[in-house]
Design an enzyme around this catalytic site. Structure first.
Site, PDB file in Angstrom:
ATOM      1  N   PRO A  10      -7.904 -59.204 -14.050  1.00 52.94           N
ATOM      2  CA  PRO A  10      -9.063 -59.589 -13.386  1.00 52.94           C
ATOM      3  C   PRO A  10      -8.960 -60.693 -12.406  1.00 52.94           C
ATOM      4  CG  PRO A  10      -9.234 -60.019 -15.509  1.00 52.94           C
ATOM      5  CD  PRO A  10      -8.309 -59.087 -15.502  1.00 52.94           C
ATOM      6  N   ASN A  11      -9.319 -60.576 -11.029  1.00 53.53           N
ATOM      7  CA  ASN A  11      -9.373 -61.649 -10.134  1.00 53.53           C
ATOM      8  C   ASN A  11      -7.720 -61.919  -9.614  1.00 53.53           C
ATOM      9  OD1 ASN A  11     -11.924 -62.561 -10.575  1.00 53.53           O
ATOM     10  ND2 ASN A  11     -11.079 -63.367 -12.378  1.00 53.53           N
ATOM     11  N   ARG A  18      -7.034 -67.326  -3.928  1.00 51.68           N
ATOM     12  CA  ARG A  18      -7.664 -67.882  -5.199  1.00 51.68           C
ATOM     13  C   ARG A  18      -7.206 -69.086  -5.532  1.00 51.68           C
ATOM     14  NH1 ARG A  18      -6.583 -65.144 -11.035  1.00 51.68           N
ATOM     15  NH2 ARG A  18      -8.125 -66.563 -12.081  1.00 51.68           N
ATOM     16  N   TYR A  23      -2.443 -71.107  -8.172  1.00 50.33           N
ATOM     17  CA  TYR A  23      -1.675 -69.860  -7.974  1.00 50.33           C
ATOM     18  C   TYR A  23      -0.902 -69.524  -6.940  1.00 50.33           C
ATOM     19  CZ  TYR A  23      -4.875 -69.007 -11.992  1.00 50.33           C
ATOM     20  OH  TYR A  23      -5.687 -69.126 -13.003  1.00 50.33           O
ATOM     21  N   ASN A  74       0.053 -59.059 -16.380  1.00 51.26           N
ATOM     22  CA  ASN A  74      -0.629 -60.316 -16.273  1.00 51.26           C
ATOM     23  C   ASN A  74      -2.131 -59.857 -16.468  1.00 51.26           C
ATOM     24  OD1 ASN A  74      -1.858 -62.682 -15.782  1.00 51.26           O
ATOM     25  ND2 ASN A  74      -0.703 -62.678 -13.633  1.00 51.26           N
ATOM     26  N   ALA A  77      -7.685 -63.547 -17.233  1.00 51.58           N
ATOM     27  CA  ALA A  77      -8.484 -63.973 -18.437  1.00 51.58           C
ATOM     28  C   ALA A  77      -8.648 -63.320 -19.553  1.00 51.58           C
ATOM     29  CB  ALA A  77      -9.918 -64.232 -17.743  1.00 51.58           C
ATOM     30  N   HIS A  80      -7.284 -63.974 -22.933  1.00 52.32           N
ATOM     31  CA  HIS A  80      -7.798 -65.087 -23.935  1.00 52.32           C
ATOM     32  C   HIS A  80      -8.797 -64.351 -24.490  1.00 52.32           C
ATOM     33  CE1 HIS A  80      -4.997 -67.286 -21.329  1.00 52.32           C
ATOM     34  NE2 HIS A  80      -5.831 -67.314 -20.204  1.00 52.32           N
ATOM     35  N   ASP A  87      -4.814 -54.324 -29.130  1.00 52.44           N
ATOM     36  CA  ASP A  87      -5.010 -52.929 -29.759  1.00 52.44           C
ATOM     37  C   ASP A  87      -4.326 -51.923 -28.915  1.00 52.44           C
ATOM     38  OD1 ASP A  87      -6.050 -54.240 -31.985  1.00 52.44           O
ATOM     39  OD2 ASP A  87      -8.214 -53.229 -31.516  1.00 52.44           O
ATOM     40  N   GLU A  98       4.569 -60.281 -21.436  1.00 56.63           N
ATOM     41  CA  GLU A  98       3.367 -60.957 -20.744  1.00 56.63           C
ATOM     42  C   GLU A  98       3.721 -61.764 -19.906  1.00 56.63           C
ATOM     43  OE1 GLU A  98       1.707 -63.021 -23.876  1.00 56.63           O
ATOM     44  OE2 GLU A  98       0.129 -64.076 -22.693  1.00 56.63           O
ATOM     45  N   HIS A 100       2.196 -64.650 -16.953  1.00 55.08           N
ATOM     46  CA  HIS A 100       1.298 -65.527 -16.146  1.00 55.08           C
ATOM     47  C   HIS A 100       2.028 -66.203 -14.983  1.00 55.08           C
ATOM     48  CE1 HIS A 100      -1.471 -64.493 -19.315  1.00 55.08           C
ATOM     49  NE2 HIS A 100      -0.593 -64.705 -20.132  1.00 55.08           N
ATOM     50  N   LEU A 101       1.330 -66.492 -13.962  1.00 51.66           N
ATOM     51  CA  LEU A 101       1.785 -67.354 -12.876  1.00 51.66           C
ATOM     52  C   LEU A 101       1.807 -68.868 -13.307  1.00 51.66           C
ATOM     53  CD1 LEU A 101      -0.589 -65.293 -10.537  1.00 51.66           C
ATOM     54  CD2 LEU A 101       1.757 -65.965  -9.750  1.00 51.66           C
ATOM     55  N   ARG A 107      -2.427 -75.731 -19.710  1.00 47.19           N
ATOM     56  CA  ARG A 107      -3.842 -76.049 -19.023  1.00 47.19           C
ATOM     57  C   ARG A 107      -5.069 -76.156 -20.087  1.00 47.19           C
ATOM     58  NH1 ARG A 107      -4.516 -70.993 -14.997  1.00 47.19           N
ATOM     59  NH2 ARG A 107      -6.297 -72.215 -14.301  1.00 47.19           N
ATOM     60  N   ARG A 111      -7.029 -71.578 -22.805  1.00 43.78           N
ATOM     61  CA  ARG A 111      -6.027 -70.488 -22.270  1.00 43.78           C
ATOM     62  C   ARG A 111      -4.756 -70.577 -23.105  1.00 43.78           C
ATOM     63  NH1 ARG A 111      -7.890 -69.277 -16.992  1.00 43.78           N
ATOM     64  NH2 ARG A 111      -9.292 -71.271 -16.228  1.00 43.78           N
TER      65      ARG A 111
HETATM   66  C1  DQA Z   1      -3.261 -66.158 -15.346  1.00 44.15           C
HETATM   67  C2  DQA Z   1      -3.719 -67.244 -16.205  1.00 44.15           C
HETATM   68  C3  DQA Z   1      -5.116 -66.870 -16.957  1.00 44.15           C
HETATM   69  O1  DQA Z   1      -5.637 -68.121 -17.850  1.00 44.15           O
HETATM   70  C4  DQA Z   1      -6.272 -66.853 -15.889  1.00 44.15           C
HETATM   71  O2  DQA Z   1      -7.541 -66.426 -16.514  1.00 44.15           O
HETATM   72  C5  DQA Z   1      -5.739 -65.929 -14.672  1.00 44.15           C
HETATM   73  C6  DQA Z   1      -4.308 -65.934 -14.168  1.00 44.15           C
HETATM   74  C7  DQA Z   1      -2.001 -66.598 -14.537  1.00 44.15           C
HETATM   75  O3  DQA Z   1      -1.468 -65.817 -14.018  1.00 44.15           O
HETATM   76  O4  DQA Z   1      -1.770 -67.624 -14.575  1.00 44.15           O
HETATM   77  O5  DQA Z   1      -6.636 -65.124 -14.150  1.00 44.15           O
HETATM   78  O6  DQA Z   1      -3.210 -65.068 -15.986  1.00 44.15           O
END
Ligand code: DQA
Length: 148
Positions: A10-11, A18, A23, A74, A77, A80, A87, A98, A100-101, A107, A111
């Site tokens: 998401p996002n 964003r 990011y 990635n 959110a 978390h 699962d 896994e 994350h940027l 943070r 998170r």
């Molecule tokens: C993220 C870190 C997450 O905490 C956040 O909710 C994101 C982006 C990252 O790539 O740093 O949406 O996964």
């Protein structure tokens, strides 16, 4: 040739505009193009998918079984919050890196907890868009080292 899935949650479709102070300004389309190019150099076919929906991400993880050798995830959110995603990863048994940027451990406390981490091969965070290339490299190295 390995087949790898780069799955963004998401996002992340809003990358580029964003919260650029967290990011950066690289767009998801640019990241995905880099992933495909990096995959080619590593001898892997990379497919990219993004969804804002938890169930769609779970469906993609299920569908990866039998079609892909591993996943760079990635989960945004959902990392978390989502026991369902955890699962799904455990259920398909594919290696997942896994990603994350941002450095999620530097943070907000909420998170720091990742439901993906316990079922992942490993975690890369804090290196911005470069992390995707690092994750693909790690995944290919893992697959190459796997007993035949
Ligand atoms: C993220 C870190 C997450 O905490 C956040 O909710 C994101 C982006 C990252 O790539 O740093 O949406 O996964």
């Amino acid at each position: 040739m390995f087949s790898l899935l780069v799955l963004n949650g998401p996002n992340l479709n809003l990358l580029g505009t964003r919260q650029p102070e967290i990011y950066g300004t690289t767009t998801l389309a640019e990241i995905e193009a880099d992933c495909v190019a990096r995959g080619e150099r590593l001898g892997a076919r990379v497919t990219c998918l993004q969804s804002n929906h938890e169930g769609t991400l779970i469906d993609a993880i299920h569908a990866a079984r039998g079609t892909h050798d591993g996943i760079v995830l990635n989960a945004g959110a959902y990392t978390h919050t989502s026991v369902a995603l955890m699962d799904a990863i455990a259920s398909v048994g594919l290696p997942v890196v896994e990603l994350h940027l941002s450095n999620i451990h530097a943070r907000e406390p909420f998170r720091h907890r990742s439901y993906v981490a316990p079922v992942a091969l490993g975690q890369i965070c804090g290196f911005g868009p470069r992390g995707y290339g690092l994750a693909l490299e790690a995944l290919v190295a893992h697959l190459e080292a796997r007993p035949a």
